[in-house]
Enzyme design. Structure first.
Site, PDB file in Angstrom:
ATOM      1  N   ASP A 116       0.853  -1.184   0.000  1.00 35.94           N
ATOM      2  CA  ASP A 116       0.000   0.000   0.000  1.00 35.94           C
ATOM      3  C   ASP A 116       0.893   1.241   0.000  1.00 35.94           C
ATOM      4  O   ASP A 116       1.575   1.523   0.995  1.00 35.94           O
ATOM      5  CB  ASP A 116      -0.902  -0.032   1.248  1.00 35.94           C
ATOM      6  CG  ASP A 116      -1.872   1.137   1.277  1.00 35.94           C
ATOM      7  OD1 ASP A 116      -1.737   2.043   0.425  1.00 35.94           O
ATOM      8  OD2 ASP A 116      -2.758   1.145   2.151  1.00 35.94           O
ATOM      9  N   ASN A 143       3.926   5.699 -11.981  1.00 34.65           N
ATOM     10  CA  ASN A 143       2.551   5.945 -12.423  1.00 34.65           C
ATOM     11  C   ASN A 143       1.571   6.045 -11.254  1.00 34.65           C
ATOM     12  O   ASN A 143       0.546   6.716 -11.365  1.00 34.65           O
ATOM     13  CB  ASN A 143       2.144   4.810 -13.371  1.00 34.65           C
ATOM     14  CG  ASN A 143       0.654   4.796 -13.642  1.00 34.65           C
ATOM     15  OD1 ASN A 143       0.141   5.631 -14.374  1.00 34.65           O
ATOM     16  ND2 ASN A 143      -0.060   3.861 -13.002  1.00 34.65           N
ATOM     17  N   SER A 203       0.055  15.757 -14.585  1.00 38.16           N
ATOM     18  CA  SER A 203      -1.368  15.932 -14.859  1.00 38.16           C
ATOM     19  C   SER A 203      -1.649  17.392 -15.207  1.00 38.16           C
ATOM     20  O   SER A 203      -0.903  18.288 -14.791  1.00 38.16           O
ATOM     21  CB  SER A 203      -2.157  15.548 -13.609  1.00 38.16           C
ATOM     22  OG  SER A 203      -3.482  15.973 -13.703  1.00 38.16           O
ATOM     23  N   TYR A 216      -4.129  17.625  -4.686  1.00 38.86           N
ATOM     24  CA  TYR A 216      -3.700  16.856  -5.867  1.00 38.86           C
ATOM     25  C   TYR A 216      -2.908  17.771  -6.808  1.00 38.86           C
ATOM     26  O   TYR A 216      -1.832  17.402  -7.300  1.00 38.86           O
ATOM     27  CB  TYR A 216      -4.929  16.279  -6.577  1.00 38.86           C
ATOM     28  CG  TYR A 216      -4.613  15.507  -7.840  1.00 38.86           C
ATOM     29  CD1 TYR A 216      -4.034  14.239  -7.779  1.00 38.86           C
ATOM     30  CD2 TYR A 216      -4.914  16.031  -9.100  1.00 38.86           C
ATOM     31  CE1 TYR A 216      -3.750  13.517  -8.945  1.00 38.86           C
ATOM     32  CE2 TYR A 216      -4.640  15.320 -10.260  1.00 38.86           C
ATOM     33  CZ  TYR A 216      -4.057  14.063 -10.178  1.00 38.86           C
ATOM     34  OH  TYR A 216      -3.791  13.365 -11.329  1.00 38.86           O
ATOM     35  N   VAL A 249      -8.187  10.902 -18.864  1.00 37.48           N
ATOM     36  CA  VAL A 249      -8.098   9.604 -19.557  1.00 37.48           C
ATOM     37  C   VAL A 249      -9.176   8.737 -18.900  1.00 37.48           C
ATOM     38  O   VAL A 249      -9.387   8.844 -17.687  1.00 37.48           O
ATOM     39  CB  VAL A 249      -6.704   8.969 -19.321  1.00 37.48           C
ATOM     40  CG1 VAL A 249      -6.620   7.570 -19.912  1.00 37.48           C
ATOM     41  CG2 VAL A 249      -5.594   9.851 -19.901  1.00 37.48           C
ATOM     42  N   SER A 251     -10.694   6.032 -16.792  1.00 37.33           N
ATOM     43  CA  SER A 251     -10.117   5.120 -15.775  1.00 37.33           C
ATOM     44  C   SER A 251     -10.971   5.177 -14.506  1.00 37.33           C
ATOM     45  O   SER A 251     -11.886   6.002 -14.390  1.00 37.33           O
ATOM     46  CB  SER A 251      -8.681   5.527 -15.414  1.00 37.33           C
ATOM     47  OG  SER A 251      -8.680   6.625 -14.529  1.00 37.33           O
TER      48      SER A 251
HETATM   49  N1  LIG Z   1      -7.063   9.061 -15.388  1.00 36.75           N
HETATM   50  C1  LIG Z   1      -6.840  10.346 -15.590  1.00 36.75           C
HETATM   51  O1  LIG Z   1      -7.719  11.091 -16.060  1.00 36.75           O
HETATM   52  C2  LIG Z   1      -5.490  10.941 -15.272  1.00 36.75           C
HETATM   53  C3  LIG Z   1      -5.203  12.225 -15.743  1.00 36.75           C
HETATM   54  C4  LIG Z   1      -3.963  12.771 -15.474  1.00 36.75           C
HETATM   55  C5  LIG Z   1      -3.032  12.063 -14.744  1.00 36.75           C
HETATM   56  N2  LIG Z   1      -3.346  10.820 -14.277  1.00 36.75           N
HETATM   57  C6  LIG Z   1      -2.345  10.119 -13.476  1.00 36.75           C
HETATM   58  O2  LIG Z   1      -2.111   8.837 -14.034  1.00 36.75           O
HETATM   59  C7  LIG Z   1      -1.770   7.913 -13.000  1.00 36.75           C
HETATM   60  C8  LIG Z   1      -2.619   6.662 -13.107  1.00 36.75           C
HETATM   61  O3  LIG Z   1      -3.976   7.023 -12.994  1.00 36.75           O
HETATM   62  P1  LIG Z   1      -5.175   6.044 -13.411  1.00 36.75           P
HETATM   63  O4  LIG Z   1      -6.266   6.923 -13.868  1.00 36.75           O
HETATM   64  O5  LIG Z   1      -4.684   4.983 -14.303  1.00 36.75           O
HETATM   65  O6  LIG Z   1      -5.570   5.424 -12.003  1.00 36.75           O
HETATM   66  P2  LIG Z   1      -6.407   4.080 -11.671  1.00 36.75           P
HETATM   67  O7  LIG Z   1      -7.081   3.564 -12.880  1.00 36.75           O
HETATM   68  O8  LIG Z   1      -7.237   4.431 -10.495  1.00 36.75           O
HETATM   69  O9  LIG Z   1      -5.265   3.034 -11.261  1.00 36.75           O
HETATM   70  C9  LIG Z   1      -4.500   3.275 -10.143  1.00 36.75           C
HETATM   71  C10 LIG Z   1      -3.451   2.205  -9.994  1.00 36.75           C
HETATM   72  O10 LIG Z   1      -2.671   2.553  -8.845  1.00 36.75           O
HETATM   73  C11 LIG Z   1      -2.788   1.543  -7.865  1.00 36.75           C
HETATM   74  N3  LIG Z   1      -2.945   2.124  -6.537  1.00 36.75           N
HETATM   75  C12 LIG Z   1      -3.895   3.011  -6.143  1.00 36.75           C
HETATM   76  N4  LIG Z   1      -3.729   3.300  -4.844  1.00 36.75           N
HETATM   77  C13 LIG Z   1      -2.655   2.594  -4.426  1.00 36.75           C
HETATM   78  C14 LIG Z   1      -1.992   2.473  -3.198  1.00 36.75           C
HETATM   79  N5  LIG Z   1      -2.408   3.129  -2.106  1.00 36.75           N
HETATM   80  N6  LIG Z   1      -0.920   1.656  -3.118  1.00 36.75           N
HETATM   81  C15 LIG Z   1      -0.479   0.966  -4.187  1.00 36.75           C
HETATM   82  N7  LIG Z   1      -1.080   1.044  -5.391  1.00 36.75           N
HETATM   83  C16 LIG Z   1      -2.150   1.843  -5.512  1.00 36.75           C
HETATM   84  C17 LIG Z   1      -4.014   0.748  -8.211  1.00 36.75           C
HETATM   85  O11 LIG Z   1      -3.791  -0.547  -7.683  1.00 36.75           O
HETATM   86  P3  LIG Z   1      -4.926  -1.398  -6.927  1.00 36.75           P
HETATM   87  O12 LIG Z   1      -5.935  -1.613  -8.010  1.00 36.75           O
HETATM   88  O13 LIG Z   1      -4.257  -2.636  -6.498  1.00 36.75           O
HETATM   89  O14 LIG Z   1      -5.411  -0.542  -5.827  1.00 36.75           O
HETATM   90  C18 LIG Z   1      -4.016   0.823  -9.727  1.00 36.75           C
HETATM   91  O15 LIG Z   1      -3.156  -0.148 -10.255  1.00 36.75           O
HETATM   92  C19 LIG Z   1      -1.927   8.687 -11.686  1.00 36.75           C
HETATM   93  O16 LIG Z   1      -0.674   9.141 -11.261  1.00 36.75           O
HETATM   94  C20 LIG Z   1      -2.809   9.852 -12.076  1.00 36.75           C
HETATM   95  O17 LIG Z   1      -2.612  10.961 -11.236  1.00 36.75           O
HETATM   96  C21 LIG Z   1      -4.551  10.223 -14.530  1.00 36.75           C
END
Ligand SMILES: NC(=O)c1ccc[n+]([C@@H]2O[C@H](COP(=O)([O-])OP(=O)(O)OC[C@H]3O[C@@H](n4cnc5c(N)ncnc54)[C@H](OP(=O)(O)O)[C@@H]3O)[C@@H](O)[C@H]2O)c1
Length: 340
Positions: A116, A143, A203, A216, A249, A251
């Site tokens: 975690d 990431n 981001s 954030y 994106v 997600s």
């Molecule tokens: N999606 C967007 O719109 C967006 C836009 C700009 C930037 N970003 C950035 O892109 C990155 C990925 O985002 P995402 O949208 O792909 O997120 P996501 O779909 O929510 O996936 C998050 C990932 O991180 C893991 N995770 C979350 N909390 C955790 C914790 N406490 N300890 C260990 N692992 C953890 C999750 O694992 P578990 O499933 O095992 O919890 C999952 O594999 C982030 O840094 C985010 O800030 C995203």
């Protein structure tokens, strides 16, 4: 220009108009060149060859937040390029099932590390150290990240949410980097790979100060400066360090399921990141930074070259947008509570 100036009688006015025309011409030239460089990066240059980062040479990539969303796509697409993969996230079962899928589909080796990241425990970094011991790791993808569950005024942000965001996005990300980068430097030194790579997810929330996502926003802005500073430090070790800037994106984090032109799927987004490593795309004015998805790139470039990311206009628009998202999210939560 001479004909404009010859019509003016007063010498001070002539100097003023002349200087303005020169400054205007310089600005127009630099803006045009920057826009052409953006188009060149996005649409003309071929995809970056990952052989320089050790693909198909037995090298490894370590990806955090690898079990879902954007991180899962990094894992799939880097495995497809022929890198062995260390998958890191919270849930062991999700990591194991992805590891099995990658091994079967792309014939690569995998390792999984579950912890975690909201807990800054030495055991996290020891586990990573053990997993990569003796491996030629050449790529690190920072990431993992957390945002606010819904937009919230800073003064009302719950302590746990505030602490988790800063711990995951900043403290633990920095410590994972300290645990992995010496191995990347060594992989380059021993010629297992010609270059190393550290990509960190930034981001638009960090690009633009974002009211109602203040923690954030600050955590991602922190990554911009930290990552750029690290880029300078690791340049002589042939390790490329890059902050990747993204607007929305689809997600679990963004809570957006349907993709559109401005909101790509993780698959499309990650393909644009990996195609453009080392190129600024929409982030033309920023060293060691890339905004690689074309629509995001155009949005970034336009904001930077018009109102500016730190302007009152951008801040006010962002405030109004996130206030209204909060109102809608609260209404939805109330409706769901009624249903229960
Ligand atoms: N999606 C967007 O719109 C967006 C836009 C700009 C930037 N970003 C950035 O892109 C990155 C990925 O985002 P995402 O949208 O792909 O997120 P996501 O779909 O929510 O996936 C998050 C990932 O991180 C893991 N995770 C979350 N909390 C955790 C914790 N406490 N300890 C260990 N692992 C953890 C999750 O694992 P578990 O499933 O095992 O919890 C999952 O594999 C982030 O840094 C985010 O800030 C995203």
């Amino acid at each position: 220009m001479t004909s404009i100036l010859s019509d003016i009688d007063s010498t001070p006015l002539k100097v003023l108009v002349g200087a303005s025309l020169v400054v205007g011409a310089c600005k127009l030239t630099t803006t045009t060149l920057s826009y052409l460089a953006l188009l060149f990066d996005l649409f003309l240059l071929p995809a970056v060859d990952f052989k320089k980062y050790g693909s198909k040479k037995g090298c490894w990539a370590l990806i955090t937040g690898a079990s879902d969303g954007i991180g899962k796509e990094y894992a799939k697409q880097l495995a497809k390029k022929g890198l062995n993969i260390v998958l890191v996230s919270r849930t062991q079962s999700k990591l194991e099932s992805l590891a099995t899928e990658l091994e079967a589909q792309y014939k690569v080796q995998t390792k999984v590390v579950a912890f975690d990241a909201s807990v800054d425990s030495p055991s996290n970094y020891i586990a990573i150290g053990k997993a990569i011991e003796g491996l030629p790791v050449s790529v690190l993808i920072n990431n993992v990240g957390q945002s606010h569950s819904i937009p919230v005024p800073f003064l009302e942000t719950e302590e746990k949410e505030l602490t988790d965001i800063v711990t995951i996005n900043n403290l633990v990300t920095l410590k994972i980097t300290q645990a992995v980068v010496p191995t990347i430097v060594n992989s380059v030194k021993t010629k297992a790979s010609s270059r190393g790579l550290v990509l960190t997810m930034g981001s638009f929330g960090g690009l633009l100060p974002t009211p109602y996502l203040a923690t954030y926003s600050g955590s991602k802005a922190f990554l911009q400066s930290w990552s750029n500073a690290l880029a300078g430090e690791l340049k002589s070790s042939k390790v490329d360090v890059e902050l990747v800037i993204s607007y929305l994106v689809t997600s679990a984090m963004s809570k957006i399921r349907r993709s559109s032109l401005s909101i790509p799927t993780p698959k499309v987004f990650v393909a644009s990141v990996l195609k453009n490593v080392g190129r600024r795309c929409g982030a033309q004015e920023r060293y060691a930074t890339s905004t690689p998805y074309p629509i995001h790139a155009l949005m970034h470039w336009w904001i930077e070259n018009t109102v500016g990311v730190y302007s009152k206009v951008a801040n006010t628009l962002n405030l109004n947008m996130h206030k209204s998202i909060r109102i809608r999210a609260l209404k939805k939560a109330a409706r769901n509570q009624k249903k229960e």
